[in-house]
Every structure is written in C-alpha cells, then in structure tokens.
Design a protein around this motif. Structure first.
Motif, PDB file in Angstrom:
ATOM      1  N   ASP A 153      58.809 -17.638 115.389  1.00 25.04           N
ATOM      2  CA  ASP A 153      58.372 -17.028 116.505  1.00 25.04           C
ATOM      3  C   ASP A 153      59.741 -16.409 117.011  1.00 25.04           C
ATOM      4  OD1 ASP A 153      57.427 -15.285 118.600  1.00 25.04           O
ATOM      5  OD2 ASP A 153      56.236 -17.023 119.099  1.00 25.04           O
ATOM      6  N   ARG A 154      59.960 -15.332 117.501  1.00 21.01           N
ATOM      7  CA  ARG A 154      61.341 -14.860 118.239  1.00 21.01           C
ATOM      8  C   ARG A 154      61.221 -14.853 119.785  1.00 21.01           C
ATOM      9  NH1 ARG A 154      59.331  -9.647 116.092  1.00 21.01           N
ATOM     10  NH2 ARG A 154      58.658  -8.256 117.953  1.00 21.01           N
ATOM     11  N   ILE A 155      60.075 -15.547 120.203  1.00 23.83           N
ATOM     12  CA  ILE A 155      59.874 -15.702 121.572  1.00 23.83           C
ATOM     13  C   ILE A 155      60.087 -17.278 121.969  1.00 23.83           C
ATOM     14  CG2 ILE A 155      58.346 -15.548 123.418  1.00 23.83           C
ATOM     15  CD1 ILE A 155      57.269 -12.900 122.134  1.00 23.83           C
ATOM     16  N   ALA A 156      60.780 -17.541 122.969  1.00 15.66           N
ATOM     17  CA  ALA A 156      60.913 -18.875 123.473  1.00 15.66           C
ATOM     18  C   ALA A 156      60.023 -18.824 124.764  1.00 15.66           C
ATOM     19  CB  ALA A 156      62.295 -19.166 124.001  1.00 15.66           C
ATOM     20  N   ARG A 157      59.269 -19.946 125.141  1.00 14.77           N
ATOM     21  CA  ARG A 157      58.136 -19.937 126.005  1.00 14.77           C
ATOM     22  C   ARG A 157      58.850 -20.858 127.115  1.00 14.77           C
ATOM     23  NH1 ARG A 157      55.931 -17.989 121.476  1.00 14.77           N
ATOM     24  NH2 ARG A 157      53.994 -16.825 121.832  1.00 14.77           N
ATOM     25  N   THR A 158      58.318 -20.693 128.358  1.00  9.43           N
ATOM     26  CA  THR A 158      58.653 -21.680 129.495  1.00  9.43           C
ATOM     27  C   THR A 158      57.369 -22.152 130.190  1.00  9.43           C
ATOM     28  OG1 THR A 158      57.973 -19.842 131.122  1.00  9.43           O
ATOM     29  CG2 THR A 158      60.318 -20.034 130.234  1.00  9.43           C
ATOM     30  N   TRP A 159      57.385 -23.501 130.407  1.00  9.59           N
ATOM     31  CA  TRP A 159      56.292 -24.743 130.877  1.00  9.59           C
ATOM     32  C   TRP A 159      56.625 -25.015 132.171  1.00  9.59           C
ATOM     33  CZ3 TRP A 159      52.328 -25.377 127.222  1.00  9.59           C
ATOM     34  CH2 TRP A 159      52.840 -24.797 125.687  1.00  9.59           C
ATOM     35  N   PHE A 160      55.401 -25.106 132.999  1.00  6.45           N
ATOM     36  CA  PHE A 160      55.672 -25.739 134.452  1.00  6.45           C
ATOM     37  C   PHE A 160      55.566 -27.479 134.283  1.00  6.45           C
ATOM     38  CE2 PHE A 160      54.748 -21.612 135.983  1.00  6.45           C
ATOM     39  CZ  PHE A 160      55.397 -21.590 137.043  1.00  6.45           C
ATOM     40  N   VAL A 220      60.570 -26.479 131.469  1.00  3.09           N
ATOM     41  CA  VAL A 220      60.480 -26.525 130.354  1.00  3.09           C
ATOM     42  C   VAL A 220      60.649 -25.481 129.498  1.00  3.09           C
ATOM     43  CG1 VAL A 220      59.345 -27.870 128.486  1.00  3.09           C
ATOM     44  CG2 VAL A 220      59.253 -28.768 130.411  1.00  3.09           C
ATOM     45  N   VAL A 221      61.528 -25.336 128.515  1.00  9.02           N
ATOM     46  CA  VAL A 221      61.724 -24.247 127.540  1.00  9.02           C
ATOM     47  C   VAL A 221      61.429 -24.603 125.957  1.00  9.02           C
ATOM     48  CG1 VAL A 221      63.000 -22.466 126.557  1.00  9.02           C
ATOM     49  CG2 VAL A 221      63.385 -23.244 129.122  1.00  9.02           C
ATOM     50  N   THR A 222      60.401 -24.026 125.385  1.00 11.62           N
ATOM     51  CA  THR A 222      60.425 -24.412 123.950  1.00 11.62           C
ATOM     52  C   THR A 222      60.582 -23.398 122.902  1.00 11.62           C
ATOM     53  OG1 THR A 222      57.905 -23.904 124.226  1.00 11.62           O
ATOM     54  CG2 THR A 222      58.724 -26.178 124.742  1.00 11.62           C
ATOM     55  N   GLY A 223      61.059 -23.734 122.024  1.00 12.45           N
ATOM     56  CA  GLY A 223      60.990 -22.616 120.656  1.00 12.45           C
ATOM     57  C   GLY A 223      60.156 -23.137 119.617  1.00 12.45           C
ATOM     58  N   LYS A 255      51.152 -27.104 132.785  1.00 14.89           N
ATOM     59  CA  LYS A 255      50.567 -25.871 132.270  1.00 14.89           C
ATOM     60  C   LYS A 255      51.701 -24.832 131.654  1.00 14.89           C
ATOM     61  CE  LYS A 255      49.609 -22.491 134.748  1.00 14.89           C
ATOM     62  NZ  LYS A 255      48.874 -21.576 135.737  1.00 14.89           N
ATOM     63  N   ALA A 256      51.372 -23.853 131.005  1.00 18.27           N
ATOM     64  CA  ALA A 256      52.303 -23.004 130.462  1.00 18.27           C
ATOM     65  C   ALA A 256      52.822 -22.050 131.693  1.00 18.27           C
ATOM     66  CB  ALA A 256      51.611 -22.009 129.282  1.00 18.27           C
ATOM     67  N   GLY A 257      54.197 -21.742 131.359  1.00 21.14           N
ATOM     68  CA  GLY A 257      54.737 -20.957 132.484  1.00 21.14           C
ATOM     69  C   GLY A 257      54.602 -19.510 132.394  1.00 21.14           C
ATOM     70  N   ARG A 258      55.480 -18.646 133.291  1.00 24.13           N
ATOM     71  CA  ARG A 258      55.071 -17.040 133.256  1.00 24.13           C
ATOM     72  C   ARG A 258      56.029 -16.404 132.085  1.00 24.13           C
ATOM     73  NH1 ARG A 258      57.983 -16.651 138.617  1.00 24.13           N
ATOM     74  NH2 ARG A 258      59.080 -18.538 137.727  1.00 24.13           N
ATOM     75  N   TRP A 259      57.142 -17.024 131.676  1.00 22.81           N
ATOM     76  CA  TRP A 259      58.046 -16.059 131.114  1.00 22.81           C
ATOM     77  C   TRP A 259      58.060 -16.377 129.628  1.00 22.81           C
ATOM     78  CZ3 TRP A 259      58.435 -13.288 134.619  1.00 22.81           C
ATOM     79  CH2 TRP A 259      58.988 -13.616 136.029  1.00 22.81           C
ATOM     80  N   ALA A 260      58.261 -15.476 128.745  1.00 24.74           N
ATOM     81  CA  ALA A 260      58.426 -15.705 127.241  1.00 24.74           C
ATOM     82  C   ALA A 260      59.669 -14.717 126.859  1.00 24.74           C
ATOM     83  CB  ALA A 260      57.159 -15.017 126.470  1.00 24.74           C
ATOM     84  N   PHE A 261      60.760 -15.463 126.634  1.00 18.23           N
ATOM     85  CA  PHE A 261      62.299 -14.902 126.237  1.00 18.23           C
ATOM     86  C   PHE A 261      62.287 -14.669 124.955  1.00 18.23           C
ATOM     87  CE2 PHE A 261      63.097 -18.020 130.136  1.00 18.23           C
ATOM     88  CZ  PHE A 261      63.026 -17.120 130.918  1.00 18.23           C
ATOM     89  N   GLU A 262      62.511 -13.435 124.773  1.00 18.96           N
ATOM     90  CA  GLU A 262      62.771 -12.791 123.473  1.00 18.96           C
ATOM     91  C   GLU A 262      64.098 -12.600 123.102  1.00 18.96           C
ATOM     92  OE1 GLU A 262      61.431  -8.991 120.492  1.00 18.96           O
ATOM     93  OE2 GLU A 262      60.873  -9.167 122.594  1.00 18.96           O
ATOM     94  N   THR A 263      64.524 -13.151 121.848  1.00 18.15           N
ATOM     95  CA  THR A 263      66.021 -13.132 121.349  1.00 18.15           C
ATOM     96  C   THR A 263      66.326 -11.763 121.221  1.00 18.15           C
ATOM     97  OG1 THR A 263      65.233 -13.101 119.099  1.00 18.15           O
ATOM     98  CG2 THR A 263      65.844 -15.194 119.977  1.00 18.15           C
ATOM     99  N   GLY A 264      67.741 -11.465 121.553  1.00 18.25           N
ATOM    100  CA  GLY A 264      68.409 -10.179 121.726  1.00 18.25           C
ATOM    101  C   GLY A 264      68.609  -9.499 120.357  1.00 18.25           C
ATOM    102  N   ASP A 265      68.798 -10.392 119.399  1.00 17.34           N
ATOM    103  CA  ASP A 265      68.978  -9.778 117.858  1.00 17.34           C
ATOM    104  C   ASP A 265      67.690  -9.598 116.952  1.00 17.34           C
ATOM    105  OD1 ASP A 265      68.721 -12.444 117.581  1.00 17.34           O
ATOM    106  OD2 ASP A 265      70.525 -12.759 116.650  1.00 17.34           O
ATOM    107  N   ARG A 266      66.654  -9.983 117.793  1.00 16.11           N
ATOM    108  CA  ARG A 266      65.392 -10.011 117.060  1.00 16.11           C
ATOM    109  C   ARG A 266      64.980 -11.155 115.895  1.00 16.11           C
ATOM    110  NH1 ARG A 266      61.743  -6.931 120.284  1.00 16.11           N
ATOM    111  NH2 ARG A 266      63.034  -5.080 120.938  1.00 16.11           N
ATOM    112  N   GLY A 267      65.834 -12.225 116.070  1.00 12.14           N
ATOM    113  CA  GLY A 267      65.917 -13.065 115.196  1.00 12.14           C
ATOM    114  C   GLY A 267      64.921 -14.304 115.672  1.00 12.14           C
ATOM    115  N   VAL A 268      64.417 -15.149 114.829  1.00 14.57           N
ATOM    116  CA  VAL A 268      63.468 -16.559 115.208  1.00 14.57           C
ATOM    117  C   VAL A 268      64.493 -17.299 115.979  1.00 14.57           C
ATOM    118  CG1 VAL A 268      62.228 -18.262 114.207  1.00 14.57           C
ATOM    119  CG2 VAL A 268      62.215 -15.837 113.049  1.00 14.57           C
TER     120      VAL A 268
END
Length: 962
Positions: A418-425, A411-414, A430-443
C-alpha cells in the motif's frame, strides 16, 4: 608474558554444557494474547443459577471465563499438562482435560447399533449432537447435509443444508433449550445453530414443519484465509446455554464470543453480547507504548502489536480485560453496503470478503504520545482515513481538522503493498483521520514520528521520504527537497546550515535535490530535538538529513558490502543501530558520524532487534531461533536464549521491566522479566557452544522466576572469560606477590584470640564507669559467638555504644526522656516507606533485658532495667501526635505496621516480669496502647464530624436554588 592456567581446574565451558546453560538476564514471566488458539472446543458449565463459566484450551493449560462478569478471566489451571491438551469436558464442579496421543488408552467396547447415511455420497460424519427430543440425534456429513435421525425407529426425520450454495461441511451443532426463537414471532421452540471450520458464519434453523433457514449470522468469526493459510478462521464450536437466550461461539481465530437473542422486537439473528479475542495469525510487529508528556505510569505496561490478520491490538500487562483491538471503523456496516454480508436467510453473501475491507497487513509502526489527547483527542466521530482519496499535500486536506482539538493522532502505520500510511488515535483506540500518500507513488516501507508528536515521516519503496503534519494532515517537506534557485548556490546553502553555536556548519551539505535513496527506505528516525533525520535503505546507505531544509548533510555507504534492512535509535546515548543482510548489526554515533561497533549474529538473518531502556544492551532475534543480547561498552555477547521457534519481533519496555517477543508459531506475546532489576547477574561473555534450549513463558506464568526468591539467591562469582581464557590462573611463584585470586589464602585455620578483641570497648557498662568484660572463662571462639549474639542489642546502651546507633533510636530515646517527640516524628516522616517499615520491625523489645540478665557473658554490675523497650516510647510518640491533631493518616499507617509485627508479643510484654521497678520508668506496653486507643477514638470522632459537616456544606452548594 602468557599466564598459565590453574592446574587441575575444570574447563568452564565444558562444565556449563554438562550442567545445561541457564539464561541469566531474562526469566520467563507470562504469555498474553491467548484466548482460544487451538482447535480444542470450549466447554461450559452453569455455576449455580446466576452465571455460566466457559473454559478454553491455550495449549497445555486451561483458561476459565465468567459470563456474568462479561467473559472476565477468573482463573487458569496449573501446573501444565505433559503435552498439548486434546479434549476438555466440564462435569459438575470439575473440568476434565485429556492429552497425549492415546496410544496406551484404548479400551474394548461392544457395537450396539449402526446408523447408515441416506446415501454413500454424503461422506464422513463431521458432527453429532443429541436433540432435546427423546431418541433423536443430529448428524452432519462432510458433503454438507445435516440429518435429524430417530434412533428408535431408524428413520430420518428431517434433512437440512442440502442446497448447493450451502454445501460446506458442518463441524458443530447446538439446540436452543429455552423454548423460544422459532416461528414467525419467535414464540415456538425448535431452533438449531450450525457452524463450520470453513466459514465464519453461523446458520440458524427453524425445525418446525419442514424446517427452514431463519437467518445467517455473518462474520461471527474471522473467515478462513484464502491465502497461505497463516490466518486462522472458521467456527470451532457453537453452543446454546441451557435455558438461556444466549449463544456461545468459539472460533479458530483465537476468539470467544457470546450472542443474545432479542425478544422485543423479535430478531432471528442474535446481537453481540461479550467477546474475548486476540490475533488470529502470528505477529509481525511489537512495540511498547512510551510514557506520555506528563510521565504517566502507563509507560511500559501497554503493548501495541500487529499481525498477518490485518489487525492492530493494544495489550495491557496489568489487566487482561483492558486489552482491545484498535477499531478500523464499522466493518460490518460497510460490508452490508457493498453486498459482502447479506443478512437474509437466502442471501448469497459470505464473510470471506470481510478481510478486504480492512487495511492490509501492517509492516511498520511508529508511536509518540506527547500530543495524544486521550479520549478527548477529537470532539466528533468523523470518518476514518477521510483523506485517502485526496492528495494530502493540498490545502484542502486539512478541512476536516477541528479547531478545538485537545490532541491528535499518535500512531502511524505502513501496510504491505500500500502506498498510503495511516494514522490512529491511541487514546480512543480507533483509526485516525489521515492517510498519507507517498510523494513518488511508491509503497510505504517505513514510518517515523518526531519526539514532539507533531510530524510523521513516510519512506517509500522508490527511495523518497515525505513529512506530514499530524494535526492538519498537510504535507510539509520532502527529502531531498526540490531544487530552488535560492538554494542553487552551494555557498549560500552552506551558510544557511550554520550550527546552533553560530560558528561552524553542521556538516558539508550536498546539492539541493541530491541524495535520494536508490532503493526502498528501510528505516527512518529523528533525533530528540528535530534537528536531524537519519534514514537507511536497501541501497546500503545511511543518510543524515537536515530536518528543516530537507537537504542531505552526510552519508555512510555500506554498498556493495551489504544492504541495510532496519534502523533503531536510542535517544539518551545518541546511537543508531542498523541491521544488515550480512547478519551483522552496526552502531553509529550520530554526533561524530562514525562507526563504533559491529555485532555479529553468527550466520543467521536478523529478524528484529532493539535497544534496552538504558542503551547498554542490544537484543536481537535471529532466524536460527536464538535471542541474543550484546553488551555495547564491551561488544561481547553476554546472554542468549534458544527458543522453540524463530523470534519474528521483539521490544524492550522503557521502564526496563520486560522484554516482549513474538514467534513464528504462536499468536501470543511472550513476556520475559529482567532479572537484573532484583538480583545480581554476572555478565561474562558466552559462546555459541554453551547455548541450550530454554523454557518459554506460559499463559499463567508458572515457569517465571519469583523476583522475591531470586533476590535472596546466593549468586556465585563467575569467572570472567575473555577470548576463551579464564582469568583464574595459578601464581607464578610462591614468594612473588601478585594480583592472583589465590593471594592471601590462609595456610591453617584461624586461631582464637587470647584476649577479647579491642572493639568490645563499645559494650561499656550503662553507667560509663568501665568497659565490660566476659564473666565466664570461655574459649576465644565462645567469646566471639557471645559477642556476635549481643551485637544486635548494642544500640540499647547509653554510653559508648551511642556512636553506632541509628538516628531513629537516638531520637526515640531523647523523646522518651524529654516528652517531646516532634524531632522523632519529623525524622520518621522523612524516611521512605521501606525504611520506615524496617525501623518499626527492628524496634527493640523488653526481652533484650531478660537476655542480658540471664546471659553469662555479663558481670553482675550490669543494670538491665535501664535497657529501653523501644515499643513503649514509639506508641507514646504516636499518641502525642494524635493529641496535637496532626498526621492522622500517617499515625494509622504506622500503627498498622506496628500491630502486624509486634501484636503477638503484647500479652507477653505485660506478664513476663518486664515491668520496671523505677518510678520514673515509662508505662507498660498495654497501658501505652490503651492510652493510644482512647486518643484515636476521640480523634476519629472529631474527623468524622468535620467530614460530615463538609459533606453537608458541599451538598447544600450543589443543590439548585428554587
């Protein structure tokens, strides 16, 4: 030529408006996610000496939970009350509920005594509660103080909660009655708990001596939102269970919780025992959990929802107790570290800062279970979103990934702002390990996951799209890709994009680095084979990207006509649908890249929309509180539901069973059943003028349509209306043959035939000598009635009627003659459960012989003793199978159905005179059942002995050798 309307016919639209429009495709089923969504406090009552039952209000009905079962929902009240419930009370074995404004319920009472506040500055009284001590009552005032007052002496005994830091008003008071909890070691009585609607904390007081604050249960419930007030919070009621060290709290955050006090070691603050809760704010996103790669039956039975309260919930449509919130880590532990929660009695912390430790409101969700590892997705419990402060595009970001994983996040959520997308198991909830940040620093404005479950795509408010690997957390691609020298030659790039057939390119490619969205990316989807990415943006462009190369293949421009707000994709028909700001939903074929449909939603903004599971419908929720359904092959609006409040989110199950909707004024999820699965529903076009308000689902599903009853409804043929014109027209001329529905209309009632119909030859005599005739001189109408009565037993004949018999009857009769029932058993095993059940229920009985003999429609030469009682050979077939020591469980199942259906007629079968006189005839039904019973007991003993032997061998093998 213009066809004329039928004269004297009613106008279809006006007649439907008079009768009230009935929704045809969807029926209200139930509402999930409601625990205590109203301000009505709960009520509790002891059930014997073993447990307590707690009852909460969910609007117009009550829900009762059992404490001993872990707050399991045991029943709901029905029917609904006429209006919203305003108060409840548990008394003896009943629960009393009040509703209405009480305008006609006032009664005169006599004032006995008046208790005045110590000061006029105390304000209004907010809570009253009698204490365990005689003639003492606790009174809470709006300015914050709680006064214990003796009614007999009219004196205040104790005053609490008067400090400036503790001046919030108290709305609920309760006293502990088990005689423990106070004092330094907790061995004294005199504990009081207070809570208020302005805070999620519960204060615990020691009333001995001068009274003191023992501790504060921080964050017992969600705090009241400091923003727009859309998120409910605060403590609604606190209550100690009689004689138990258990406290029950109910919050305005749609939750019910129980707490227990530990005696050894003593703690003045309780720990959580059980909890039932849901969203504390209206929902913003809904999606059904798809089936995983193994095709598990969980598909379509789980819902994933997000709301304004910053939570992500999983709801089970099968069992409410399995519903849970996806964990974001130990929020309370982190709150204590940063000083938000100070557990001491004098701490100045507040639970209002708990919401800041959660991720912000979820605005977009994507899920794919093909690589979800379930409970074994990760071998250790590491920190959530551990790379939030690390650039996930660097190689070091994958250091936390274990090498022996059986799966990863699904699962991935925006999140808003926030400019970070978060992952879930999903498997571990529960919440996952990764937080993906956008390349252009946008929301983050949109997210997607590939069908394989390996890659996640994140779109930003500045127009960029980035792809990450969910297993390692590394950045893999950017759209558009960075310019490179080897991609600078357009001809070389064109050759690198040769299609799968190797003969022609997929599309004309744009230059490397070109094609970035000029505004926020509002939608991203990926085709089923990871060949193409489709994105849309607020700039009005629909773009098609190469998945592997990261270059733009083609774009469709809707600007300046409109902007695109959302995008949906259906895998089976390769169609993408996107909603626009001009209140229109447009569909594009991704193979041809052409617009195929435009669906107008009147003048209302489209809040959310989705495809049906088969891709035939588009369902959309609009701001005018209407849920519309369009038929894609015709482009017509075929159904609409006018609900009480705007639909903010909706989803259609991948099994086609349910439609889930969320509304602006509710914290629950409304579930609608798809009526087309169990009954015929005409899909003629409807107009906006025909719509009427429909009844929404309830918590207990009383307003839902019974699928069994609906399956037997007689649905009338509705006239198909196209462009407002009825297809039912009068004939142009009486002598002209046409396709009008008026053709072949009888001019007079049908006449009875002079002779018997030709098909009566199928009722030939059992010896095959000659066709039978009707014995009595009845009219033709009576003859037809007699034939219809006998048609159900025509399969019993051995002669000319065998051609119309079912294989079940033929094989059963042949087995009775030869004594070999193997072909019959093989045929019965090949039938579906429903077909086998129907055949067993349709077994002919011995009463058929009596019917033929007593009926006056047969001649005297008819031999009724040759009529076969199918129940006797059926039992003999099951007995022979037991003797062969085969299909023991199947035989038991078939016999269970047989006895349930025919058990009431067995005694009649042995005493009604149906015993055959021929010596070659089969035994009676009771004799056959007695023989089957002997064989069944013998076979059961044999199987039991084998099972015991196997269990002993397995136990011996499991025992450790000394």
């Amino acid at each position: 030529m213009i066809k004329r309307r039928r004269t004297g016919a009613k106008d279809i639209s006006s007649s439907r408006r008079e009768a009230g429009y009935q929704v045809r495709l969807f029926a209200p089923f139930r509402t999930v996610g409601l625990v205590s969504p109203t301000s009505v406090p709960f009520t509790s009552i002891p059930l014997g000496k073993t447990t307590f039952q707690v009852t909460t209000s969910v609007g117009r009905c009550l829900q009762t939970y059992d404490l001993k079962r872990g707050l399991q929902l045991v029943f709901l009240t029905r029917p609904e009350t006429p209006s919203e419930i305003t108060a409840t009370l548990a008394w003896k074995d009943c629960v009393l509920a009040a509703w209405g404004d009480g305008a006609d319920g006032a009664s005169a009472v006599k004032l006995v005594y008046t208790i005045l506040p110590p000061s006029s500055e105390y304000g209004a009284v907010t809570a009253l509660q009698p204490t365990p001590a005689l003639a003492v009552v606790a009174i809470a005032f709006a300015s914050g103080p709680v006064v214990l007052h003796n009614v007999r002496t009219d004196k205040s005994i104790l005053q609490l909660n008067s400090a400036p830091l503790q001046s919030q008003p108290v709305s609920s008071i309760s006293f502990r009655t088990d005689g423990l909890g106070a004092g330094e070691e907790g061995r004294l009585p005199g504990v009081m708990a207070t809570g208020g609607a302005h805070s999620g904390d519960v204060s615990l007081w020691d009333l001995n001596e001068a009274g003191r604050l023992m501790g504060i249960l921080r964050g017992a419930h969600y705090p009241k939102s400091s923003a727009s007030g859309a998120v409910g919070g605060g403590v609604n009621k606190v209550e100690f269970l009689a004689g138990q060290p258990v406290m029950v709290t109910c919050g305005l955050d749609n939750s019910l919780k129980t707490w227990i006090f530990d005696e050894t070691p003593f703690s003045p603050v309780p720990r959580p025992l059980h909890a039932r809760s849901g969203h504390a704010a209206p929902l913003t996103k809904i999606t059904f959990i798809p089936s995983d790669a193994d095709g598990a039956e969980g598909g379509g039975k789980w819902l994933l929802t997000a709301a304004r309260d910053r939570s992500l919930w999983a709801w089970s449509l099968r069992r409410d107790a399995q519903s849970t919130e996806l964990s974001q880590g130990n929020i309370h532990k982190r709150a204590k570290k940063v000083g938000i929660l100070s557990g001491g009695a004098t701490g100045s912390g507040s639970s209002g800062g708990l919401e800041r430790l959660k991720a912000s409101e979820i605005t977009c969700v994507a899920i794919s279970l093909n690589r979800d590892g379930g409970m074994g997705a990760t071998p250790n419990a590491g920190p959530v979103w551990s790379n939030a402060r690390v650039d996930s595009r660097k190689k070091g970001a994958s250091a936390a990934a274990p090498n022996d994983m059986t799966g990863w996040e699904s699962v991935v959520t925006g999140h808003r702002g926030d400019r970070i997308a978060r992952t879930w198991f999903w498997g571990r909830k529960k919440a996952g390990r990764w937080a993906f940040e956008t390349g252009d620093r946008g929301v983050v404005t949109s997210v997607a996951i590939t069908a394989c479950g390996t890659f996640a795509l994140v779109g930003s408010s500045l127009g960029g799209i980035d792809m990450f690997n969910l297993q390692s957390g590394r950045h893999r691609q950017r759209y558009p890709a960075k310019s490179r020298r080897r991609q600078g030659n357009p001809e070389a790039l064109q050759r690198s994009l040769i299609g799968d057939n190797g003969t022609e390119p997929l599309e004309r490619a744009f230059g490397s680095g070109e094609g970035k969205h000029q505004g926020a990316v509002t939608g991203i989807v990926v085709d089923g084979v990871n060949r193409m990415i489709i994105s849309c943006g607020i700039d009005g462009k629909l773009k098609f990207w190469s998945f592997t190369k990261g270059v733009l293949l083609r774009e469709l421009d809707q600007f300046p006509l409109t902007s695109i707000t959302a995008l949906r994709y259906h895998l089976s028909n390769d169609l993408v649908a996107f909603s626009c700001e001009d209140q229109c939903i447009r569909l594009v074929d991704i193979e041809t890249k052409k617009l195929v449909r435009e669906l107008r939603a009147s003048k209302a903004t489209v809040n959310d929309f989705c495809f049906s599971n088969d891709g035939r419908w588009i369902i959309a929720g609009t701001a005018d509180s209407i849920i519309r359904v369009w038929d894609l092959p015709t482009g017509h609006l075929i159904d609409a539901l006018r609900v009480q409040s705007p639909c903010t989110a909706l989803a259609f199950s991948n099994t086609g069973d349910f439609l889930a909707t969320a509304h602006a004024d509710s914290v629950g999820v409304n579930i609608w059943s798809n009526r087309t699965l169990f009954t015929h529903v005409p899909t003629r076009p409807v107009t906006e003028s025909e719509l009427a308000r429909v009844q929404q689902p309830t918590a207990f599903g009383e307003s839902g349509a019974n699928s069994i009853e609906a399956a037997y409804e007689e649905v009338g043929d509705e006239d198909v209306v196209v462009d407002g014109t009825s297809s039912v027209v009068e004939r142009l001329d009486e002598q002209l043959t046409s396709l009008s529905l008026q053709r072949n209309k009888p001019k007079e009632p049908p006449k009875a035939p002079e002779k018997a119909p030709f098909f009566l030859a199928s009722l030939s005599s059992l010896d095959g000598s000659k066709p039978r005739r009707l014995a009595s001189d009845k009219t033709g109408e009576d003859q037809l009635s007699a034939v219809a009565e006998l048609s159900r037993i025509t399969k019993l004949s051995k002669g000319g009627g065998s051609g119309s018999e079912r294989p079940f009857t033929v094989l059963l009769r042949e087995g009775a003659r030869s004594g070999n029932f193997d072909p019959f058993i093989s045929h019965l095993k090949g039938l579906s459960p429903a077909a086998a059940d129907l055949e067993i229920r349709s077994l002919a009985t011995a009463s058929a012989s009596l019917l033929l003999r007593s009926s006056s429609v047969v001649d005297d030469n008819y031999n009724d003793q040759q009529v076969l009682d199918e129940r006797i050979p059926f039992v003999s077939a099951l007995t022979s199978r037991l003797r062969q020591k085969q299909d023991y469980e199947l035989v038991q199942a078939w016999m269970t159905v047989f006895l349930r259906v025919h058990g009431g007629e067995m005694l009649v079968s042995s005493s009604s005179g149906a015993t055959p006189t021929d010596s070659a005839a089969p035994p009676s039904l009771l004799e056959a059942l007695t023989e089957w019973r002997k064989e069944q007991q013998h076979e059961a003993k044999r199987i039991s002995a084998l099972t015991g032997y196997c269990a002993g061998v397995i136990g011996f093998l499991r025992t450790a050798k000394s």
